[in-house]
Scaffold this motif. Sequence first.
Motif, PDB file in Angstrom:
ATOM      1  N   UNK A  42       0.831  -1.204   0.000  1.00  0.00           N
ATOM      2  CA  UNK A  42       0.000   0.000   0.000  1.00  0.00           C
ATOM      3  C   UNK A  42       0.862   1.248   0.000  1.00  0.00           C
ATOM      4  N   UNK A  43       1.933   1.247   0.796  1.00  0.00           N
ATOM      5  CA  UNK A  43       2.819   2.414   0.845  1.00  0.00           C
ATOM      6  C   UNK A  43       3.527   2.620  -0.482  1.00  0.00           C
ATOM      7  N   UNK A 100       3.041   6.371  -1.499  1.00  0.00           N
ATOM      8  CA  UNK A 100       4.113   7.203  -0.990  1.00  0.00           C
ATOM      9  C   UNK A 100       4.028   7.299   0.521  1.00  0.00           C
ATOM     10  N   UNK A 101       5.130   7.638   1.158  1.00  0.00           N
ATOM     11  CA  UNK A 101       5.198   7.604   2.621  1.00  0.00           C
ATOM     12  C   UNK A 101       4.235   8.608   3.253  1.00  0.00           C
ATOM     13  N   UNK A 105       6.863   0.936   6.503  1.00  0.00           N
ATOM     14  CA  UNK A 105       7.992   1.795   6.141  1.00  0.00           C
ATOM     15  C   UNK A 105       9.247   0.979   5.858  1.00  0.00           C
ATOM     16  N   UNK A 106       9.629   0.087   6.776  1.00  0.00           N
ATOM     17  CA  UNK A 106      10.860  -0.680   6.583  1.00  0.00           C
ATOM     18  C   UNK A 106      10.735  -1.674   5.435  1.00  0.00           C
ATOM     19  N   UNK A 120      11.167  -0.852  -2.258  1.00  0.00           N
ATOM     20  CA  UNK A 120      10.669   0.283  -3.018  1.00  0.00           C
ATOM     21  C   UNK A 120       9.556  -0.139  -3.970  1.00  0.00           C
ATOM     22  N   UNK A 121       9.663   0.180  -5.260  1.00  0.00           N
ATOM     23  CA  UNK A 121       8.560  -0.095  -6.177  1.00  0.00           C
ATOM     24  C   UNK A 121       8.404  -1.577  -6.494  1.00  0.00           C
ATOM     25  N   UNK A 122       9.343  -2.393  -6.063  1.00  0.00           N
ATOM     26  CA  UNK A 122       9.246  -3.835  -6.305  1.00  0.00           C
ATOM     27  C   UNK A 122       8.518  -4.575  -5.194  1.00  0.00           C
TER      28      UNK A 122
END
Length: 470
Positions: free
Chosen positions: A72-73, A77-78, A304-305, A311-313
């Motif tokens: 979801x993040x 985005x954060x 977050x971690x 990232x996008x993967x």
Amino acid sequence: MEMEKLSNGHAGAAVPMDEEVPQEDQLFLEHKSGPTKTPQFTDFEGKTSLGMSIFNLSNAIMGSGILGLSYAMSNTGIVLFLVLLICIACLSSYSVHLLLRSAGVVGIRAYEHLGFRAFGHPGKIIAAVVITLHNIGAMSSYLFIVKSELPLVIQAFLGQTTGSDDWFMNGNYLIIIVTVSIILPLALMKHLGYLGYTSGFSLSCMVFFLSAVIYKRFHIVCPLEVFGNHSVTTEDSGEMCTTTFFTVNQETAYAIPILAFAFVCHPEVLPIYTELRNPTKRRMQNVGNISILGMFIMYFLTATFGYLTFYENTEAELLHTYSKVDPLDTLILCVRLAVLVAVTLTVPVVLFPIRRALQQLLFPGKAFHWVRHIVIALCLLFVVNLLVILVPNIRDIFGITGATTAPSLIFILPGLFYIRIIPTEQEPMKSRPKIQAACFAALGFIFMIMSLTFIGIDWTSGEKRNLGGH
């Protein structure tokens, strides 16, 4: 946790005096007052401490939804994710407030019975059906984890770095084997018994999972050395390893449903209230607020971690993403085993309240019968297995469940219950609390329609990101 959804009009729940009491509940409905007195929370002697109640409600919140938060993040985005997470957490806390106010007026301890008091038998049926469908969605998400993770565990034990076409590496066959050999025998038990102790184990597994996610963030370097069976070039790494703070794309539609799915605990609020020592609305609201805050922190850290690792993967099921880097990683293998055991043992725990709700709806007042008990379990497991085999991605389970039953349980029903149950002489329809409750319920309808619309567009467009087979 979602792993512990025992939303069935729990034992200990008081019911409206004008509603027929199911035979299996009669021994649990005794209270100090005479039968002519409207039942109140003070009529029951709860023995659970504040701390243990917080632990129990945290277990009701925590579940498989945590595995989809990093995904979801990656699609919000954060910053946008944090805003959405705060909003869902605050709205969940307000929903708990509405339920406690409604329950305090009529002395009812079960979500379905609030529906009966608000709208009669149709209200009870709607509440029971929504809870049943939500639990079926939860069961499906657990078995989907088995479908996706068990082949990787077998692969690791065989020392293989790539999958094979052998039948024992096929997730569809494996969930059927696990269902028949482990879940079905447990689901056929007459009483829940010791299955309830999986609650603490499940929460421990998720804490272990969070610890592993944080640890791996500092040991997996971006660009990933291996992802999707091909090397990542330096040219790809610039975009692939960039942190996004605000983004909107086609799959952002799944973000809010995933978050809503992860925060559903509301059918468990009233039973936990029943067992609370010295129960007051403020005391139980504190239990809800602290539990939601604790899960908020845990969810944000996990998302977050996990996101800052891939990232996008990031895939829809975070644990599955780690296999793209090192399929034989010992730590991730241990996490997989712990999560697999937890979700496997939780499926029959969730099945019990579904079966109980179906028995009360279809066979009210009927005595226990083994044939009916077994047939309902077989039918439920057949339906859930079929869903898991046919649904291509756990994201779709999170999305549909989070876009339909989750807003019903969090927004729509608590708002409508409050409006109907709180007396108009106490709070007129034009009073601020009832206007807020009406807006809250309307927000749930808007959220449901928007989410289903965007998810439908995503399905029909056929445009999917290449996420390693997800």
